[in-house]
Write an enzyme that holds these catalytic residues in place. Sequence first.
Site, PDB file in Angstrom:
ATOM      1  N   TYR A   1      43.868   2.195  68.711  1.00  0.00           N
ATOM      2  CA  TYR A   1      43.800   3.027  69.926  1.00  0.00           C
ATOM      3  C   TYR A   1      42.353   3.196  70.395  1.00  0.00           C
ATOM      4  O   TYR A   1      42.117   3.720  71.476  1.00  0.00           O
ATOM      5  CB  TYR A   1      44.433   4.411  69.716  1.00  0.00           C
TER       6      TYR A   1
ATOM      7  N   LYS B   1      46.028   4.448  61.564  1.00  0.00           N
ATOM      8  CA  LYS B   1      46.778   3.229  61.206  1.00  0.00           C
ATOM      9  C   LYS B   1      45.841   2.037  61.098  1.00  0.00           C
ATOM     10  O   LYS B   1      44.852   1.953  61.828  1.00  0.00           O
ATOM     11  CB  LYS B   1      47.845   2.935  62.276  1.00  0.00           C
TER      12      LYS B   1
ATOM     13  N   ARG C   1      51.915  20.486  79.685  1.00  0.00           N
ATOM     14  CA  ARG C   1      52.957  19.691  79.007  1.00  0.00           C
ATOM     15  C   ARG C   1      52.796  19.761  77.489  1.00  0.00           C
ATOM     16  O   ARG C   1      53.783  19.725  76.757  1.00  0.00           O
ATOM     17  CB  ARG C   1      52.906  18.241  79.477  1.00  0.00           C
TER      18      ARG C   1
ATOM     19  N   ILE D   1      55.846  12.871  67.761  1.00  0.00           N
ATOM     20  CA  ILE D   1      54.442  13.028  68.171  1.00  0.00           C
ATOM     21  C   ILE D   1      54.268  12.740  69.663  1.00  0.00           C
ATOM     22  O   ILE D   1      53.589  11.781  70.042  1.00  0.00           O
ATOM     23  CB  ILE D   1      53.560  12.071  67.334  1.00  0.00           C
TER      24      ILE D   1
ATOM     25  N   ASP E   1      48.071  12.053  65.612  1.00  0.00           N
ATOM     26  CA  ASP E   1      48.429  10.663  65.310  1.00  0.00           C
ATOM     27  C   ASP E   1      47.561   9.712  66.131  1.00  0.00           C
ATOM     28  O   ASP E   1      47.696   9.629  67.346  1.00  0.00           O
ATOM     29  CB  ASP E   1      49.906  10.408  65.642  1.00  0.00           C
TER      30      ASP E   1
ATOM     31  N   HIS F   1      50.202  -0.552  60.614  1.00  0.00           N
ATOM     32  CA  HIS F   1      50.639  -0.401  62.007  1.00  0.00           C
ATOM     33  C   HIS F   1      51.793  -1.331  62.382  1.00  0.00           C
ATOM     34  O   HIS F   1      52.681  -0.956  63.147  1.00  0.00           O
ATOM     35  CB  HIS F   1      49.436  -0.651  62.932  1.00  0.00           C
TER      36      HIS F   1
ATOM     37  N   LEU G   1      59.690  10.338  74.291  1.00  0.00           N
ATOM     38  CA  LEU G   1      60.130  10.564  75.672  1.00  0.00           C
ATOM     39  C   LEU G   1      60.376   9.217  76.348  1.00  0.00           C
ATOM     40  O   LEU G   1      60.371   9.115  77.578  1.00  0.00           O
ATOM     41  CB  LEU G   1      59.069  11.377  76.439  1.00  0.00           C
TER      42      LEU G   1
HETATM   43  P1  NDP Z   1      55.830   9.351  74.847  1.00  0.00           P
HETATM   44  O1  NDP Z   1      57.282   9.052  74.773  1.00  0.00           O
HETATM   45  O2  NDP Z   1      55.248  10.459  74.056  1.00  0.00           O
HETATM   46  O3  NDP Z   1      55.535   9.557  76.398  1.00  0.00           O
HETATM   47  C1  NDP Z   1      54.276   9.851  76.893  1.00  0.00           C
HETATM   48  C2  NDP Z   1      54.395   9.902  78.424  1.00  0.00           C
HETATM   49  O4  NDP Z   1      55.209  11.012  78.828  1.00  0.00           O
HETATM   50  C3  NDP Z   1      53.066  10.072  79.092  1.00  0.00           C
HETATM   51  O5  NDP Z   1      53.108   9.291  80.278  1.00  0.00           O
HETATM   52  C4  NDP Z   1      53.003  11.558  79.433  1.00  0.00           C
HETATM   53  O6  NDP Z   1      52.232  11.728  80.609  1.00  0.00           O
HETATM   54  C5  NDP Z   1      54.458  11.887  79.672  1.00  0.00           C
HETATM   55  N1  NDP Z   1      54.844  13.262  79.262  1.00  0.00           N
HETATM   56  C6  NDP Z   1      54.518  13.890  78.091  1.00  0.00           C
HETATM   57  N2  NDP Z   1      55.089  15.118  78.055  1.00  0.00           N
HETATM   58  C7  NDP Z   1      55.789  15.256  79.195  1.00  0.00           C
HETATM   59  C8  NDP Z   1      56.591  16.303  79.723  1.00  0.00           C
HETATM   60  N3  NDP Z   1      56.792  17.431  79.035  1.00  0.00           N
HETATM   61  N4  NDP Z   1      57.168  16.123  80.934  1.00  0.00           N
HETATM   62  C9  NDP Z   1      56.965  14.974  81.632  1.00  0.00           C
HETATM   63  N5  NDP Z   1      56.226  13.932  81.192  1.00  0.00           N
HETATM   64  C10 NDP Z   1      55.637  14.080  79.976  1.00  0.00           C
HETATM   65  O7  NDP Z   1      55.069   7.962  74.551  1.00  0.00           O
HETATM   66  P2  NDP Z   1      53.940   7.453  73.570  1.00  0.00           P
HETATM   67  O8  NDP Z   1      54.039   5.969  73.580  1.00  0.00           O
HETATM   68  O9  NDP Z   1      52.623   8.035  73.888  1.00  0.00           O
HETATM   69  O10 NDP Z   1      54.402   7.943  72.118  1.00  0.00           O
HETATM   70  C11 NDP Z   1      53.876   9.079  71.488  1.00  0.00           C
HETATM   71  C12 NDP Z   1      52.908   8.718  70.374  1.00  0.00           C
HETATM   72  O11 NDP Z   1      53.524   7.837  69.430  1.00  0.00           O
HETATM   73  C13 NDP Z   1      51.682   7.917  70.831  1.00  0.00           C
HETATM   74  O12 NDP Z   1      50.722   8.694  71.514  1.00  0.00           O
HETATM   75  C14 NDP Z   1      51.202   7.353  69.517  1.00  0.00           C
HETATM   76  O13 NDP Z   1      50.494   8.334  68.765  1.00  0.00           O
HETATM   77  C15 NDP Z   1      52.527   6.979  68.860  1.00  0.00           C
HETATM   78  N6  NDP Z   1      52.898   5.568  69.127  1.00  0.00           N
HETATM   79  C16 NDP Z   1      52.936   4.712  68.041  1.00  0.00           C
HETATM   80  C17 NDP Z   1      53.263   3.376  68.195  1.00  0.00           C
HETATM   81  C18 NDP Z   1      53.287   2.502  66.994  1.00  0.00           C
HETATM   82  O14 NDP Z   1      53.354   1.270  67.148  1.00  0.00           O
HETATM   83  N7  NDP Z   1      53.225   3.046  65.791  1.00  0.00           N
HETATM   84  C19 NDP Z   1      53.570   2.804  69.529  1.00  0.00           C
HETATM   85  C20 NDP Z   1      53.537   3.784  70.605  1.00  0.00           C
HETATM   86  C21 NDP Z   1      53.227   5.105  70.391  1.00  0.00           C
HETATM   87  P3  NDP Z   1      50.924  12.690  80.674  1.00  0.00           P
HETATM   88  O15 NDP Z   1      49.999  12.285  79.555  1.00  0.00           O
HETATM   89  O16 NDP Z   1      50.377  12.417  82.043  1.00  0.00           O
HETATM   90  O17 NDP Z   1      51.454  14.084  80.528  1.00  0.00           O
END
Ligand code: NDP
Length: 286
Positions: A52, A77, A237, A229, A47, A110, A189
Amino acid sequence: MTVQIPQVTLNNGVQMPLLGFGVFQIPDDQAQQAVEAALEAGYRLLDTAAAYENERAVGRAVAASGVPRDELFITTKLWIQDYGQDSAKRAFDRSLDRLGLDHLDLYLIHQPFGDYYGAWRAMEELNRAGRTRAIGVSNFYPDRLADLITHNEIVPAVNQIETHVFFQRSDDHKLMREHGVQHESWGPLAEGGQGFFDNPVLVDIARAHDKSVAQIALRWLIQREIVTIPKSVRPERMAENLDVFDFQLTEDDMARITGLDTARSHIFDHHEPEKVTWLGGVRFAT
Ligand code: NDP
């Protein structure tokens, strides 16, 4: 060992993995390595978004991985600055070019602001021409989603919205179900906010299943048949977040998690006028 990720069937018959890999906030110079690691771990749904600014890196990782194209499900998007029927089609071509692909699996609007009606008509054309296997939206609250569905021909296959244990979106989910729109969670998360990883209910359930808090939160989405995602740049992780298909949350676990809902956004509230104005001014070099 290859992880078997269950698929959901979208309203046009296209199959989509229930769990994928998000690349928001992974800078372009790190995204290739992260996506290669994710594909190596077994993710097949990727995704990204024009906004991005890492589509090129995602494309390089896909090319380097050697994973056959038909095993991948790639979403990108369209950003607000490129809404309108003609600009949306040009923006689609540029995204495809950056990704190095000849078609997309899912193309999303988006944000529900600006000329998204014009953008949707472009999306319908792209879908009919087979250039993207499915089209959908993101961040559409129920009122906007109902409106878009009422006044257009193709019903969005997906609505990707902030969804996690603290913002469960039950009403959105019900409406999407009624219209055959697949619910996809972003921020599964909660981006680690609101004491997510130390939440006593989640910690307790995690302990009972010998799993991590992240795995409990992802499994809860999966049991609601919500595509998700999670993003991580760390291979351990990535593997942990995929390892959620060998256990089941009980009805009692699900009910306890339901009790965590605050029914409001903790990351980005699309109802706040100043945020809508801010989003409308955000431009990316495309
Ligand atoms: P998430 O809820 O997926 O959280 C990501 C964070 O959690 C990062 O800081 C990561 O750190 C940490 N993390 C991941 N796995 C673990 C684990 N197992 N244990 C502890 N910490 C963990 O947030 P996102 O905002 O990234 O959402 C996911 C995806 O959704 C995005 O990447 C994007 O593709 C999409 N998205 C879409 C949006 C929209 O407007 N359509 C807006 C926001 C996101 P680290 O990388 O250091 O592991």
